[in-house]
Design a protein around this motif. Structure first.
Motif, short mmCIF file in Angstrom:
data_model
loop_
_atom_site.label_atom_id
_atom_site.label_comp_id
_atom_site.label_asym_id
_atom_site.label_seq_id
_atom_site.Cartn_x
_atom_site.Cartn_y
_atom_site.Cartn_z
N MET A 1 0.83 -1.19 0.00
CA MET A 1 0.00 0.00 0.00
C MET A 1 0.87 1.25 0.00
SD MET A 1 -3.07 -0.82 2.68
CE MET A 1 -4.22 -2.18 2.40
N THR A 2 0.37 2.29 -0.61
CA THR A 2 1.08 3.57 -0.58
C THR A 2 0.76 4.30 0.72
OG1 THR A 2 -0.71 4.83 -1.60
CG2 THR A 2 0.85 3.74 -3.09
N PRO A 3 1.61 5.26 1.12
CA PRO A 3 1.30 6.04 2.32
C PRO A 3 -0.07 6.72 2.24
CG PRO A 3 3.59 6.37 1.70
CD PRO A 3 2.96 5.57 0.60
N LYS A 4 -0.39 7.27 1.09
CA LYS A 4 -1.69 7.93 0.94
C LYS A 4 -2.83 6.93 1.12
CE LYS A 4 -4.40 10.63 -2.37
NZ LYS A 4 -4.35 11.33 -3.68
N GLN A 5 -2.68 5.73 0.58
CA GLN A 5 -3.76 4.75 0.68
C GLN A 5 -3.97 4.32 2.12
OE1 GLN A 5 -5.73 3.67 -2.08
NE2 GLN A 5 -6.98 3.19 -0.28
N ARG A 6 -2.87 4.19 2.88
CA ARG A 6 -3.03 3.83 4.30
C ARG A 6 -3.79 4.91 5.06
NH1 ARG A 6 2.58 2.14 3.87
NH2 ARG A 6 2.68 -0.12 3.66
N MET A 7 -3.49 6.16 4.76
CA MET A 7 -4.20 7.25 5.44
C MET A 7 -5.69 7.22 5.08
SD MET A 7 -2.08 9.04 7.36
CE MET A 7 -2.81 10.68 7.53
N LEU A 8 -5.99 7.09 3.80
CA LEU A 8 -7.39 7.09 3.37
C LEU A 8 -8.14 5.89 3.93
CD1 LEU A 8 -7.07 8.29 -0.34
CD2 LEU A 8 -8.09 9.54 1.57
N ASN A 9 -7.50 4.73 3.95
CA ASN A 9 -8.16 3.55 4.52
C ASN A 9 -8.51 3.79 5.99
OD1 ASN A 9 -8.05 2.15 2.15
ND2 ASN A 9 -6.53 0.65 2.81
N ALA A 10 -7.60 4.44 6.73
CA ALA A 10 -7.89 4.74 8.13
C ALA A 10 -9.08 5.69 8.24
CB ALA A 10 -6.66 5.33 8.80
N TYR A 11 -9.14 6.71 7.38
CA TYR A 11 -10.27 7.65 7.39
C TYR A 11 -11.58 6.94 7.06
CZ TYR A 11 -7.34 11.96 7.37
OH TYR A 11 -6.49 12.98 7.67
N TRP A 12 -11.52 5.98 6.15
CA TRP A 12 -12.72 5.25 5.74
C TRP A 12 -13.09 4.12 6.70
CZ3 TRP A 12 -10.23 5.03 0.30
CH2 TRP A 12 -10.60 6.18 -0.43
N GLY A 13 -12.16 3.75 7.58
CA GLY A 13 -12.40 2.63 8.47
C GLY A 13 -12.18 1.29 7.80
N LEU A 14 -11.28 1.25 6.83
CA LEU A 14 -10.96 0.02 6.12
C LEU A 14 -9.65 -0.56 6.62
CD1 LEU A 14 -11.84 1.13 2.46
CD2 LEU A 14 -13.26 -0.17 4.07
N PRO A 15 -9.48 -1.89 6.56
CA PRO A 15 -8.25 -2.51 7.06
C PRO A 15 -7.03 -2.08 6.24
CG PRO A 15 -10.00 -4.13 6.80
CD PRO A 15 -10.49 -2.88 6.13
N ASN A 16 -5.89 -1.98 6.92
CA ASN A 16 -4.61 -1.71 6.30
C ASN A 16 -3.68 -2.89 6.49
OD1 ASN A 16 -4.40 0.84 4.96
ND2 ASN A 16 -4.56 1.88 6.93
N ASP A 17 -2.58 -2.93 5.71
CA ASP A 17 -1.56 -3.94 5.95
C ASP A 17 -0.84 -3.69 7.27
OD1 ASP A 17 -0.38 -1.62 5.01
OD2 ASP A 17 1.04 -2.63 3.68
N ARG A 18 -0.80 -2.43 7.70
CA ARG A 18 -0.34 -2.02 9.02
C ARG A 18 -0.92 -0.64 9.29
NH1 ARG A 18 2.76 2.21 8.44
NH2 ARG A 18 4.35 2.39 6.83
N PRO A 19 -1.03 -0.21 10.54
CA PRO A 19 -1.55 1.13 10.81
C PRO A 19 -0.67 2.21 10.19
CG PRO A 19 -1.58 -0.21 12.80
CD PRO A 19 -0.81 -0.99 11.78
N ALA A 20 -1.29 3.27 9.77
CA ALA A 20 -0.54 4.43 9.27
C ALA A 20 0.20 5.09 10.43
CB ALA A 20 -1.49 5.42 8.61
N VAL A 21 1.39 5.63 10.12
CA VAL A 21 2.20 6.35 11.10
C VAL A 21 2.43 7.75 10.55
CG1 VAL A 21 4.26 6.32 12.53
CG2 VAL A 21 3.40 4.19 11.54
N ALA A 22 1.89 8.77 11.21
CA ALA A 22 1.87 10.11 10.63
C ALA A 22 2.35 11.16 11.64
CB ALA A 22 0.46 10.45 10.15
N PRO A 23 3.67 11.29 11.84
CA PRO A 23 4.16 12.38 12.68
C PRO A 23 3.75 13.73 12.09
CG PRO A 23 5.93 10.84 12.12
CD PRO A 23 4.76 10.52 11.24
N GLU A 24 3.31 14.65 12.95
CA GLU A 24 2.96 15.98 12.46
C GLU A 24 4.24 16.82 12.37
OE1 GLU A 24 0.42 19.88 13.75
OE2 GLU A 24 -0.38 17.93 14.38
N PHE A 25 4.91 16.75 11.22
CA PHE A 25 6.18 17.44 11.07
C PHE A 25 5.99 18.96 10.94
CE2 PHE A 25 7.84 13.25 9.45
CZ PHE A 25 8.71 13.06 10.51
#
Length: 380
Positions: A1-25
């Motif tokens: 999965m791409t980073p963007k897809q992991r973020m969108l899956n989390a927003y949609w409530g869909l399973p990911n291959d692993r949770p997204a990790v998003a430090p607020e840089f």
């Protein structure tokens, strides 16, 4: 999965291959990565591009924002600049309208993000007509969206670039009012001003709904973003937030969802008393659910309460402490907080392991790498 897809899956409530990790840089760390001071960073480098470089360097997920340009045929501005000292630049802006002029000023510093030193809305009797025209005079349907769309294409799948639609009503008023938060709070507690503020709140809602519609109809952005300055429970009471800001968020969320788009709300500081409101509003993602002392989501029990109160309707992003853990702590401290987040949201895809607001410039890289590795090891 791409980073963007992991973020969108989390927003949609869909399973990911692993949770997204998003430090607020945000500002500090991208400036460090690019090797520039904060004046050059803020004035010369597009934030979305700096974030792309930073997220790519760390190989993680993330989000950023870019907004439309709203031209007004009757409002113009002029600026003057002066160096206060060798590290501080003051920029003074005069806004010219047919109903008068407004002046505000901010200062840039080589080591710190800019801050406001003068706000335009000083005397209500004199300045309000000009401010209202400058704020609401531009028609949302004339918004220029080509530059933000080009940025969306440039970012691609490296992270989730969102369309900034605007902020809450208290932040709009306080951001313009000389005296900032304190003066704005006095205004909101003055009964004689209530009819005026209710009228302006209605105008603000109508404007943001129209702008949301324009963004949804004329751009490819999957997600819209609403920010936070003072609109949080560290400063406002739940009653004030529910009366003046919650209706704004509700209206934008409804319009975004009508077009099949998502809404991300930034709500820093304390939030525990209104977590159920986030789910009620249908906001797709909220961040950053800060730990004490800045926030009030503490440890595993606090996170479990958040997960329960969000009812699987809203995604939690955040909760790794940016100061006590990332800046001052050790990798073991980072791994412990990540483990609490993942345990609280076990079998719940609506989670993004993020930071409790902006990552400090001096944060050790080993702590950031520990955050990413902990999710890889524990979040599969």
């Amino acid at each position: 999965m791409t980073p963007k897809q992991r973020m969108l899956n989390a927003y949609w409530g869909l399973p990911n291959d692993r949770p997204a990790v998003a430090p607020e840089f945000w500002y500090y760390y991208p400036a460090r990565v690019l090797g520039v001071d904060m004046i050059q960073f803020e004035r010369e480098i597009p934030l979305y591009r700096a974030l792309k470089t930073t997220f790519t360097r760390f190989g993680c997920e993330g989000w950023g924002i870019v907004g439309p340009i709203l031209p007004s045929p009757t409002v113009t501005s002029s600026t003057t600049e002066r160096w206060v000292d060798a590290d501080t630049l003051e920029v003074r802006v005069t806004t010219h309208t047919p109903k008068g002029e407004l002046t505000h000023a901010l200062r840039y510093h080589r080591r710190e993000p800019s801050w406001v030193v003068e706000r335009g809305l000083k005397d209500l009797g004199r300045d309000l007509p000009a401010w209202e025209l400058a704020t609401f005079g531009a028609e949302p349907e004339t918004a220029e969206v080509s530059a933000m769309t080009a940025a969306w294409h440039e970012v691609g799948d490296t992270y989730l670039l969102e369309a900034a639609v605007g902020g809450t009503f208290f932040d709009l008023w306080g951001g313009a009012r000389e005296g900032g938060f304190e003066t704005a709070l006095e205004d909101f507690m003055t009964p004689q001003l209530t009819p005026l503020l209710e009228r302006l709140q209605a105008r603000h809602i109508e404007r943001l709904v129209r702008l949301t519609r324009v963004i949804c109809e004329r751009t490819p952005f999957e997600s819209l973003f609403m920010g936070c300055t003072w609109s949080c429970l560290s400063l406002l009471s739940p009653a004030l937030w529910r009366r003046w800001d919650k209706p704004v968020i509700r209206a934008v969320a409804a319009e975004a969802h009508r077009h099949g788009r998502l809404l991300h709300l930034h709500f820093h500081g304390r939030c525990r008393e209104v977590v159920p409101d986030f789910a009620e509003l249908g906001v797709d993602c909220v961040c950053p659910f800060e730990r004490p002392p800045g926030g009030d989501i503490a440890g595993l029990d606090g996170l479990r309460t958040v997960a329960r109160q969000l009812h699987g309707r809203t995604t939690m992003n955040g909760n790794v402490h940016t100061v006590e853990t990332l800046l001052r702590g050790r990798p073991a401290d980072v791994r412990r907080e990540v483990a609490e987040i993942l345990e609280a949201f076990r079998d719940n895809p609506r989670v993004i392991v993020g930071t409790g607001d902006q990552v400090a410039a001096d944060t050790p890289e080993e702590n950031l790498h520990a955050m990413l590795a902990a999710v890889d090891q524990q979040g599969v």
